[in-house]
Design an enzyme around this catalytic site. Structure first.
Site, short mmCIF file in Angstrom:
data_model
loop_
_atom_site.label_atom_id
_atom_site.label_comp_id
_atom_site.label_asym_id
_atom_site.label_seq_id
_atom_site.Cartn_x
_atom_site.Cartn_y
_atom_site.Cartn_z
N CYS A 334 43.25 27.24 39.29
CA CYS A 334 43.62 27.49 40.69
C CYS A 334 42.58 27.01 41.71
CB CYS A 334 43.99 28.95 40.91
SG CYS A 334 43.23 30.12 39.82
N ARG A 363 38.16 29.90 27.85
CA ARG A 363 37.88 31.32 28.08
C ARG A 363 37.21 31.90 26.86
NH1 ARG A 363 43.52 33.22 31.01
NH2 ARG A 363 43.46 31.61 32.63
N GLN A 381 47.10 24.78 30.13
CA GLN A 381 48.15 25.53 30.80
C GLN A 381 49.11 24.56 31.47
OE1 GLN A 381 45.60 27.88 33.44
NE2 GLN A 381 46.33 29.70 32.39
N ASP A 383 50.22 24.67 34.32
CA ASP A 383 49.92 25.44 35.50
C ASP A 383 50.52 24.80 36.74
OD1 ASP A 383 48.75 27.56 36.73
OD2 ASP A 383 46.68 26.97 36.33
N HIS A 385 50.55 25.56 41.30
CA HIS A 385 50.27 26.44 42.43
C HIS A 385 51.15 26.00 43.58
CE1 HIS A 385 46.81 26.78 39.78
NE2 HIS A 385 46.84 28.04 40.14
N LYS A 465 51.76 40.22 39.23
CA LYS A 465 52.42 39.12 38.52
C LYS A 465 53.70 39.55 37.83
CE LYS A 465 49.31 39.85 34.61
NZ LYS A 465 48.51 39.23 33.56
N HIS A 511 50.67 31.33 41.86
CA HIS A 511 50.30 30.69 40.60
C HIS A 511 51.49 30.84 39.68
CE1 HIS A 511 45.88 31.62 41.47
NE2 HIS A 511 46.53 32.42 42.29
#
Length: 647
Positions: A334, A363, A381, A383, A385, A465, A511
């Site tokens: 992000c 991570r 991911q 991912d 945004h 979320k 996100h």
RNA sequence: GCCCACAUAGCUCAGGCGGUAGAGCACUCCCUUGGUAAGGGAGAGGUCACAGGUUCGAUUCCUGUUGUGGGCACCA
């Protein structure tokens, strides 16, 4: 004078109060024998509970789902009884029913090992065989406290303290053993016996790792041995589709000590991986996203600025912490995406910006957390945004849900649960922002009538979320997709757009990930299909085999044609019998097997066989190509019926 | 991070009360050229996870470390 209404609508009138068991006995001795409990006006009660007024009654026997739960719950008490006999110093904590069984948390610092488990199980069997009635007594609070302090059950005392307003509690006595419970429980040990202790593990008092550690013993319990056996067999079958096993067998990936929690993707696994990514990449482009790519290693100063160093430090891999400028591997995409949004001046006309990044994040996980592909330390991911105006927020979230649904459906998932996770204790941002963000998500859940439930306090530190959950082979739930409405990062990183009014405004930021971690999603996908992928996902779609050396050149030319046309085809011209080759590639779950012998060469055809064994006969390579190209479209998940409809 | 297990050939696993290990499959070579789920023969393969300790001697016993598995806690 109780009037009792039974489920069939009939009524029975009695001249004086009587127990549920009495009513069952009055209906018939067979029923009385199998009575476990009763449901009075929709509420479960013990068989010995007395009915005073008019009620509707349903007798609960082992056949009922509730009956099975009661058996499981009572088996937990049976475990307690065995434990206390064998380990008098052990203190019982809580013993709830879970899916397929039960567990009991026990305070016993020396701990239990597998041998202990066997002994405990044997004692439980002995106790189940013994003629032991379970006696329930509603007991005044003071007496409950006295009983448990006399027995040294410190944790039971603490549990009683948690119920300050309750005047009396149900104590269940199994011969020498006493446990406290809301109930109901079986009236006699003869209902117990089809169980197995399955695992021993650690846990914590009140589920908090800051509290003292406890021992947890897991068991499964069933109505009878036949059900127990069937369950154990089911578990064995499920283990066969474990993605770690299939990953090995199908040569998809491996792990090794040099890179804990980071898969080495083999060629076939990587084909699967990239097929899935390509699919996703096209999908988001179709849905109006742009795609970006941001750096993997960023300075610690940057992570301090974003707030991650404060809230997420323990999960971050740090590079050279002692140097003047230290860096950390990105744990999230992000902030990088925000930096891209911040380039130049944004107008309300630019919004919404849907920015996708297939970003690899790292991570650091607690040592006990890693789990095959499901929980790794480096993962990509899918991912994205979304930067939008407050007015656009809900529509954007609705659109995301639609996209998620589309993708899951095409990949063959139908049973999807959604959880709305709200603000955690550790968080950043104002309560007003959290209020609005949580409200927006809840509105969408209601609007789309999702299969959702509330999960209070489980949000990310920056946003509430919606989590989309899929199941693995043995029923464990994994979070894959997620939608997080973030009103904090835009503030913290100070992003703005110019509104219609010429003033600066703060955009909302959402996100979202659909597969979540590609690695995890692949793990679930492998188990979902048991490695038997639909044609469009299969790493090797077609295997071409010759029968003898004579057809080698022809087999090669067929292979070339397929590869040129974009089919993932391989060639097996080894000096083996065709039966051997077919067996091998069937076990490798290759969807389409092609055999070429002298006949095929002569007629310039190929013999086609599906992995399930279906013989599609002979056809020209051109006809095969046409069939495959149609059958290999994303979402086309049943090759067998596709072929029978198109030939 | 916590509890309980486990770590032997490429894979699946056996074995050893302490004297450096074995099977099946896979692999290599030879024979076989065989039409839809295993043709035959021979051979090669192991620092028994890693590091200490006990011992004349450790793959085996003890301790620690790492990794893996089942859970707890944490999380995509």
């Amino acid at each position: 004078m109780p009037v009792i209404t039974l489920p069939d609508g009939s009524t029975r009138t009695y001249s004086q109060p009587l127990s549920i068991l009495d009513v069952a006995a009055d209906i018939g001795p067979g029923l009385a024998k199998s009575t476990l409990a009763g449901e009075l006006d929709g509420e479960l009660h013990d068989a010995c509970d007395v009915i005073h007024g008019d009620v509707s009654l349903r007798i609960i026997t082992p056949r009922d789902e509730e009956g099975l739960e009661i058996i499981r719950h009572s088996t937990a008490h049976l475990l307690g009884q065995a434990i206390k006999q064998l380990y008098p110093d052990a203190q019982m904590v809580i013993g709830p029913v879970i899916e397929n069984g039960f567990y009991y948390d026990i305070h016993y610092p020396p701990g239990f090992n597998h041998n202990d488990l066997e002994q405990i199980e044997q004692r439980m069997r002995d106790l189940a065989q013994a003629d032991i009635a379970v006696i329930k007594t509603m007991t005044p609070r003071a007496q409950v406290l006295a009983t448990f302090s006399e027995r040294g059950e410190d944790y039971k005392l603490k549990l009683v303290e948690d119920l300050p307003e309750v005047e009396s509690m149900g104590l269940y006595q199994h011969a020498d053993y006493v446990d406290m419970c809301r109930g109901p429980h079986v009236p006699h040990h003869r209902f117990l016996g089809s169980f197995k202790l399955t695992a021993v593990s650690g846990s914590y008092w009140r589920g908090d790792s800051n509290n003292e550690p406890l021992q947890r013993i897991y068991g499964t319990a069933w109505r009878n041995d036949k059900e127990l056996k069937a369950y154990l067999l089911r578990m064995e079958e499920a283990e066969k589709r474990d993605h770690r096993k299939l990953g090995q067998q199908l040569d998809l990936f491996h792990f090794e000590e040099s890179a804990p929690g980071q898969p080495f993707w083999h060629d076939k696994g990587w084909l699967l991986y990239s097929t899935l990514l390509d699919y996703m990449r096209n999908k988001v482009r179709e849905h109006g996203y742009i795609e970006v790519q941001t750096p993997q290693v960023l300075s610690l100063d940057f992570w301090k600025y974003t707030g991650h160093w404060d809230k997420y430090r323990e999960n971050m891999f740090v590079v050279d912490e002692s140097a003047d400028t230290s860096f950390a591997l990105k744990p999230m995409n992000c902030p990088g995406n925000v930096q891209i949004f911040k380039q130049g001046v944004k107008s309300y006309r630019d919004l919404p910006v849907r920015m996708a990044e297939f970003g690899k994040v790292f991570r650091h996980e607690a040592s006990g957390a890693r789990h095959g592909l499901m929980r790794v330390q480096g993962f990509t991911q899918d991912d994205a945004h979304i930067f939008c105006t407050p007015e656009q927020l809900e529509d954007e979230v609705i659109a995301m849900c639609g996209l998620i649904n589309e993708v899951y459906t095409e990949l063959g998932f139908t049973d999807i649960k959604v959880q709305l996770s709200t603000r955690p204790e550790q968080r950043i941002g104002s309560d007003a922002d959290w209020d609005r963000a949580e409200q927006a998500l809840e509105n969408v859940c209601r609007h789309l009538q999702l299969d959702w439930s509330l999960n209070p306090g489980d949000g990310a530190f920056y946003a509430p979320k919606l989590d989309f959950q899929l199941h693995d082979a043995i029923g464990r739930v994994w979070q894959c997709g997620t939608i997080q409405v973030d009103m904090n990062l835009p503030n913290r990183l100070d992003i703005l757009y110019t509104g219609e009014d010429g003033e600066k405004h703060r955009p909302h930021m959402v996100h979202r990930a659909i597969m979540g971690s590609i690695e995890r999603f692949l793990g679930v996908l492998i188990e979902h299909y048991a490695g038997d992928f639909p044609l469009w996902l299969a790493p090797v779609q077609v295997m071409i085999m010759n029968i003898t050396d004579t057809q080698q050149a022809y087999a090669k030319s067929v292979h070339q044609q397929l590869v040129k046309a974009g089919i993932r085809a391989e060639l097996d011209t080894r000096n083996e019998k065709v039966g051997y080759k077919i067996r091998e590639h069937t076990l490798q779950k290759v969807p389409v097997l092609i055999v070429v012998g002298d006949r095929e060469v002569e007629q310039q055809q190929v013999a086609v066989r599906l992995k399930q064994g279906t013989d599609l006969g002979s056809m020209s390579t051109t006809a095969l190509l046409e069939l495959l190209q149609q059958a290999a479209r994303p979402g086309q998940n049943d090759l067998q019926s596709f072929c029978s409809n198109h030939l």
